[in-house]
Design a protein around this motif. Structure first.
Motif, PDB file in Angstrom:
ATOM      1  N   LEU A  18       0.802  -1.220   0.000  1.00  9.29           N
ATOM      2  CA  LEU A  18       0.000   0.000   0.000  1.00  9.29           C
ATOM      3  C   LEU A  18       0.838   1.275   0.000  1.00  9.29           C
ATOM      4  CD1 LEU A  18      -2.719  -1.094   2.590  1.00  9.29           C
ATOM      5  CD2 LEU A  18      -3.061  -0.742   0.146  1.00  9.29           C
ATOM      6  N   LEU A  19       1.949   1.277   0.736  1.00  6.83           N
ATOM      7  CA  LEU A  19       2.756   2.489   0.887  1.00  6.83           C
ATOM      8  C   LEU A  19       3.741   2.648  -0.268  1.00  6.83           C
ATOM      9  CD1 LEU A  19       3.576   2.234   4.708  1.00  6.83           C
ATOM     10  CD2 LEU A  19       1.840   3.663   3.615  1.00  6.83           C
ATOM     11  N   PRO A  20       4.132   3.881  -0.586  1.00  4.10           N
ATOM     12  CA  PRO A  20       5.166   4.090  -1.617  1.00  4.10           C
ATOM     13  C   PRO A  20       6.459   3.385  -1.217  1.00  4.10           C
ATOM     14  CG  PRO A  20       4.071   6.159  -1.075  1.00  4.10           C
ATOM     15  CD  PRO A  20       3.619   5.167  -0.053  1.00  4.10           C
ATOM     16  N   TYR A  21       7.099   2.725  -2.185  1.00  3.32           N
ATOM     17  CA  TYR A  21       8.317   1.986  -1.867  1.00  3.32           C
ATOM     18  C   TYR A  21       9.414   2.877  -1.277  1.00  3.32           C
ATOM     19  CZ  TYR A  21      12.484  -0.859  -2.155  1.00  3.32           C
ATOM     20  OH  TYR A  21      13.644  -1.516  -1.836  1.00  3.32           O
ATOM     21  N   PRO A  22       9.664   4.075  -1.802  1.00  5.22           N
ATOM     22  CA  PRO A  22      10.718   4.906  -1.201  1.00  5.22           C
ATOM     23  C   PRO A  22      10.484   5.204   0.277  1.00  5.22           C
ATOM     24  CG  PRO A  22      10.129   5.755  -3.360  1.00  5.22           C
ATOM     25  CD  PRO A  22       9.115   4.697  -3.022  1.00  5.22           C
ATOM     26  N   LEU A  23       9.223   5.323   0.687  1.00  7.35           N
ATOM     27  CA  LEU A  23       8.924   5.568   2.098  1.00  7.35           C
ATOM     28  C   LEU A  23       9.291   4.361   2.946  1.00  7.35           C
ATOM     29  CD1 LEU A  23       7.677   7.467   4.203  1.00  7.35           C
ATOM     30  CD2 LEU A  23       5.440   6.453   3.682  1.00  7.35           C
ATOM     31  N   PHE A  24       8.950   3.169   2.465  1.00  4.78           N
ATOM     32  CA  PHE A  24       9.308   1.964   3.202  1.00  4.78           C
ATOM     33  C   PHE A  24      10.824   1.814   3.280  1.00  4.78           C
ATOM     34  CE2 PHE A  24      10.457  -2.443   3.607  1.00  4.78           C
ATOM     35  CZ  PHE A  24       9.624  -2.901   4.619  1.00  4.78           C
ATOM     36  N   ARG A  25      11.511   2.038   2.179  1.00  9.28           N
ATOM     37  CA  ARG A  25      12.970   1.916   2.159  1.00  9.28           C
ATOM     38  C   ARG A  25      13.612   2.891   3.136  1.00  9.28           C
ATOM     39  NH1 ARG A  25      15.222   2.707  -3.609  1.00  9.28           N
ATOM     40  NH2 ARG A  25      14.351   4.770  -3.234  1.00  9.28           N
ATOM     41  N   MET A  26      13.111   4.118   3.172  1.00 13.55           N
ATOM     42  CA  MET A  26      13.653   5.110   4.105  1.00 13.55           C
ATOM     43  C   MET A  26      13.469   4.668   5.551  1.00 13.55           C
ATOM     44  SD  MET A  26      12.461   9.077   4.647  1.00 13.55           S
ATOM     45  CE  MET A  26      10.858   8.523   5.277  1.00 13.55           C
ATOM     46  N   ALA A  27      12.286   4.120   5.868  1.00 10.81           N
ATOM     47  CA  ALA A  27      12.015   3.690   7.238  1.00 10.81           C
ATOM     48  C   ALA A  27      12.932   2.548   7.656  1.00 10.81           C
ATOM     49  CB  ALA A  27      10.552   3.281   7.363  1.00 10.81           C
ATOM     50  N   LEU A  28      13.101   1.550   6.784  1.00  9.47           N
ATOM     51  CA  LEU A  28      13.957   0.427   7.140  1.00  9.47           C
ATOM     52  C   LEU A  28      15.416   0.857   7.231  1.00  9.47           C
ATOM     53  CD1 LEU A  28      14.211  -2.513   7.840  1.00  9.47           C
ATOM     54  CD2 LEU A  28      14.231  -3.080   5.405  1.00  9.47           C
ATOM     55  N   ARG A  29      15.825   1.763   6.385  1.00  6.06           N
ATOM     56  CA  ARG A  29      17.200   2.280   6.476  1.00  6.06           C
ATOM     57  C   ARG A  29      17.424   3.014   7.797  1.00  6.06           C
ATOM     58  NH1 ARG A  29      18.229   4.442   0.229  1.00  6.06           N
ATOM     59  NH2 ARG A  29      18.942   2.412  -0.593  1.00  6.06           N
ATOM     60  N   ARG A  30      16.385   3.677   8.280  1.00  7.15           N
ATOM     61  CA  ARG A  30      16.537   4.353   9.567  1.00  7.15           C
ATOM     62  C   ARG A  30      16.666   3.335  10.697  1.00  7.15           C
ATOM     63  NH1 ARG A  30      12.431   9.091  11.203  1.00  7.15           N
ATOM     64  NH2 ARG A  30      13.317   9.885   9.252  1.00  7.15           N
ATOM     65  N   VAL A  31      15.882   2.269  10.638  1.00  9.10           N
ATOM     66  CA  VAL A  31      16.007   1.211  11.643  1.00  9.10           C
ATOM     67  C   VAL A  31      17.414   0.624  11.609  1.00  9.10           C
ATOM     68  CG1 VAL A  31      15.214  -1.099  12.285  1.00  9.10           C
ATOM     69  CG2 VAL A  31      13.552   0.651  11.647  1.00  9.10           C
ATOM     70  N   ASN A  32      17.922   0.358  10.409  1.00 10.23           N
ATOM     71  CA  ASN A  32      19.270  -0.208  10.266  1.00 10.23           C
ATOM     72  C   ASN A  32      20.354   0.791  10.640  1.00 10.23           C
ATOM     73  OD1 ASN A  32      18.668  -2.280   7.284  1.00 10.23           O
ATOM     74  ND2 ASN A  32      18.140  -2.603   9.409  1.00 10.23           N
ATOM     75  N   GLY A  33      20.196   2.047  10.179  1.00 15.78           N
ATOM     76  CA  GLY A  33      21.263   3.028  10.328  1.00 15.78           C
ATOM     77  C   GLY A  33      21.255   3.758  11.646  1.00 15.78           C
ATOM     78  N   THR A  34      20.131   4.372  11.996  1.00 16.35           N
ATOM     79  CA  THR A  34      20.054   5.159  13.226  1.00 16.35           C
ATOM     80  C   THR A  34      20.008   4.270  14.460  1.00 16.35           C
ATOM     81  OG1 THR A  34      18.886   6.910  12.032  1.00 16.35           O
ATOM     82  CG2 THR A  34      18.767   6.954  14.440  1.00 16.35           C
ATOM     83  N   GLU A  35      19.191   3.219  14.406  1.00 11.55           N
ATOM     84  CA  GLU A  35      19.053   2.345  15.563  1.00 11.55           C
ATOM     85  C   GLU A  35      20.058   1.198  15.571  1.00 11.55           C
ATOM     86  OE1 GLU A  35      15.062   1.073  16.286  1.00 11.55           O
ATOM     87  OE2 GLU A  35      14.189   2.984  15.656  1.00 11.55           O
ATOM     88  N   ARG A  36      20.711   0.959  14.441  1.00  5.13           N
ATOM     89  CA  ARG A  36      21.717  -0.100  14.316  1.00  5.13           C
ATOM     90  C   ARG A  36      21.140  -1.459  14.715  1.00  5.13           C
ATOM     91  NH1 ARG A  36      25.103   0.479  10.917  1.00  5.13           N
ATOM     92  NH2 ARG A  36      26.685  -0.793  11.971  1.00  5.13           N
ATOM     93  N   ARG A  37      19.933  -1.739  14.265  1.00  6.07           N
ATOM     94  CA  ARG A  37      19.307  -3.026  14.562  1.00  6.07           C
ATOM     95  C   ARG A  37      18.750  -3.631  13.279  1.00  6.07           C
ATOM     96  NH1 ARG A  37      14.272  -2.813  18.334  1.00  6.07           N
ATOM     97  NH2 ARG A  37      15.057  -0.908  19.286  1.00  6.07           N
ATOM     98  N   PRO A  38      18.687  -4.959  13.217  1.00  7.04           N
ATOM     99  CA  PRO A  38      18.118  -5.605  12.032  1.00  7.04           C
ATOM    100  C   PRO A  38      16.602  -5.505  12.027  1.00  7.04           C
ATOM    101  CG  PRO A  38      18.714  -7.255  13.640  1.00  7.04           C
ATOM    102  CD  PRO A  38      19.183  -5.940  14.202  1.00  7.04           C
ATOM    103  N   GLY A  39      16.033  -5.518  10.843  1.00  9.61           N
ATOM    104  CA  GLY A  39      14.590  -5.555  10.705  1.00  9.61           C
ATOM    105  C   GLY A  39      14.128  -6.943  10.302  1.00  9.61           C
ATOM    106  N   ILE A  40      12.820  -7.132  10.353  1.00 13.22           N
ATOM    107  CA  ILE A  40      12.182  -8.371   9.895  1.00 13.22           C
ATOM    108  C   ILE A  40      11.181  -7.998   8.809  1.00 13.22           C
ATOM    109  CG2 ILE A  40      10.676 -10.301  10.514  1.00 13.22           C
ATOM    110  CD1 ILE A  40      11.750 -10.060  13.383  1.00 13.22           C
ATOM    111  N   PHE A  41      11.278  -8.655   7.671  1.00 15.84           N
ATOM    112  CA  PHE A  41      10.320  -8.442   6.584  1.00 15.84           C
ATOM    113  C   PHE A  41       9.529  -9.725   6.382  1.00 15.84           C
ATOM    114  CE2 PHE A  41       8.869  -8.375   2.176  1.00 15.84           C
ATOM    115  CZ  PHE A  41       8.379  -7.076   2.061  1.00 15.84           C
ATOM    116  N   TYR A  42       8.230  -9.574   6.071  1.00 17.38           N
ATOM    117  CA  TYR A  42       7.422 -10.757   5.790  1.00 17.38           C
ATOM    118  C   TYR A  42       6.479 -10.479   4.629  1.00 17.38           C
ATOM    119  CZ  TYR A  42       2.938  -8.983   7.540  1.00 17.38           C
ATOM    120  OH  TYR A  42       1.765  -8.273   7.694  1.00 17.38           O
ATOM    121  N   PHE A  43       6.136 -11.527   3.922  1.00 17.60           N
ATOM    122  CA  PHE A  43       5.096 -11.458   2.902  1.00 17.60           C
ATOM    123  C   PHE A  43       4.565 -12.865   2.681  1.00 17.60           C
ATOM    124  CE2 PHE A  43       8.817 -12.593   0.537  1.00 17.60           C
ATOM    125  CZ  PHE A  43       8.404 -13.275  -0.602  1.00 17.60           C
TER     126      PHE A  43
END
Length: 302
Positions: A210-235
């Motif tokens: 539903l969300l624009p891909y660039p918005l999702f990419r930015m959010a996950l990059r912030r989790v990885n970069g600012t918080e220095r933690r891995p994310g979990i993706f599912y589909f």
């Protein structure tokens, strides 16, 4: 968790909830569970396409698989394991944990684990609840999972949603029950501060379509970069299948949630695989769950 080298982004966990198009919660009100065998199954072909995409990208993932699917498609389970992916449980019949109670939950996960391990020949250590249905109303769930041989759960989504969500849950790995398994919650991005902020979903599924891909990419990059933690993706495998049958008598909201963005999902997924580093749940979170790889299937409770 696997600690990234200085300057290196964390590796994220890629996961697939293996269920067919007619088994989703959105259609539970108009498709009866006892009628499932009468529908055209597309899960094996769709999951095969997912495996092909992962093979081309050179990544390994975790497949949270319904026991119902494994019982009918054991060759698919063998392929998942043979190609180096982690085999995990999504329960047997896609029943919501907070609706069936402790005894039925125990029976469901025991049955699913038995079918999956028999088909795959490996220990099934991970579990994901259908519709993220583990939370405050199921305080016994994590202990039951441990008693039945699981090592971790990825069943809590710390967001507000009309169908699921535990917004006050910790955003990182934690142990909700002292005698239970480790919980690896779905990824969220915290915005607005600790006191008045809220968690935004950053884990995939319908949100990703539903969300624009660039918005999702930015959010996950912030989790990885600012918080220095891995994310979990599912589909789900049905999400890359725009030609699947339409359920005409489903509600408008259910149809919107299920069908929106199906035609662009494959392209977005390919982009996502290129933009981030990926691995199996049991590898990315090996430190948290204390197990880095699947082992030969142990004996199961009688």
């Amino acid at each position: 968790m696997i600690r990234p080298a200085p300057g290196e982004a964390p590796r994220n966990a890629m996961s697939v909830d293996v269920e067919d198009w007619f088994q989703v919660q959105a259609f539970a009100g108009c498709i009866r569970r006892e009628d499932w065998d009468g529908f055209s199954r597309r899960v094996e072909a769709n999951t095969g396409r997912v495996l092909d995409a992962f093979g081309a990208a050179g990544i390994r993932a975790t497949f949270f698989t319904l026991g119902w699917v494994a019982e009918r498609h054991p060759a698919l389970i063998r392929r998942i394991v043979a190609e180096g992916h982690e085999l995990a449980s999504h329960g047997y019949g896609h029943e919501q944990v907070d609706r069936i109670g402790e005894a039925a939950f125990r029976a469901d996960i025991r049955r699913a684990r038995g079918v999956l391990e028999d088909a795959g020949g490996v220990a099934v250590l991970g579990y994901r609840a259908p519709t993220f249905s583990i939370g405050p109303r199921t305080p016994w769930a994590h202990a039951v999972l441990a008693e039945e041989g699981h090592r971790y759960s990825s069943s809590v989504f710390p967001v507000r949603h009309d169908l699921y969500g535990t917004p006050d849950a910790p955003r990182g790995p934690h142990r909700p029950h002292p005698d239970g398994v480790m919980e690896l919650p779905m990824t969220t991005l915290r915005v607005g501060g600790a006191a008045r902020g809220r968690n935004l979903p950053c884990a995939g599924g319908g949100w990703f379509r539903l969300l624009p891909y660039p918005l999702f990419r930015m959010a996950l990059r912030r989790v990885n970069g600012t918080e220095r933690r891995p994310g979990i993706f599912y589909f789900h495998p049905w999400e890359i299948d725009p030609g699947q049958p339409r359920v005409a008598n489903a509600g408008r909201l259910s149809r919107f949630r299920h069908y929106t963005g199906l035609s662009r999902m494959s392209g977005r997924l390919e982009q996502l695989l290129r933009d981030f580093r990926w691995g199996r749940m049991d590898e990315v979170f090996a430190e948290a769950i204390g197990e880095a790889r699947a082992l030969p299937a142990p004996g199961r409770p009688a």
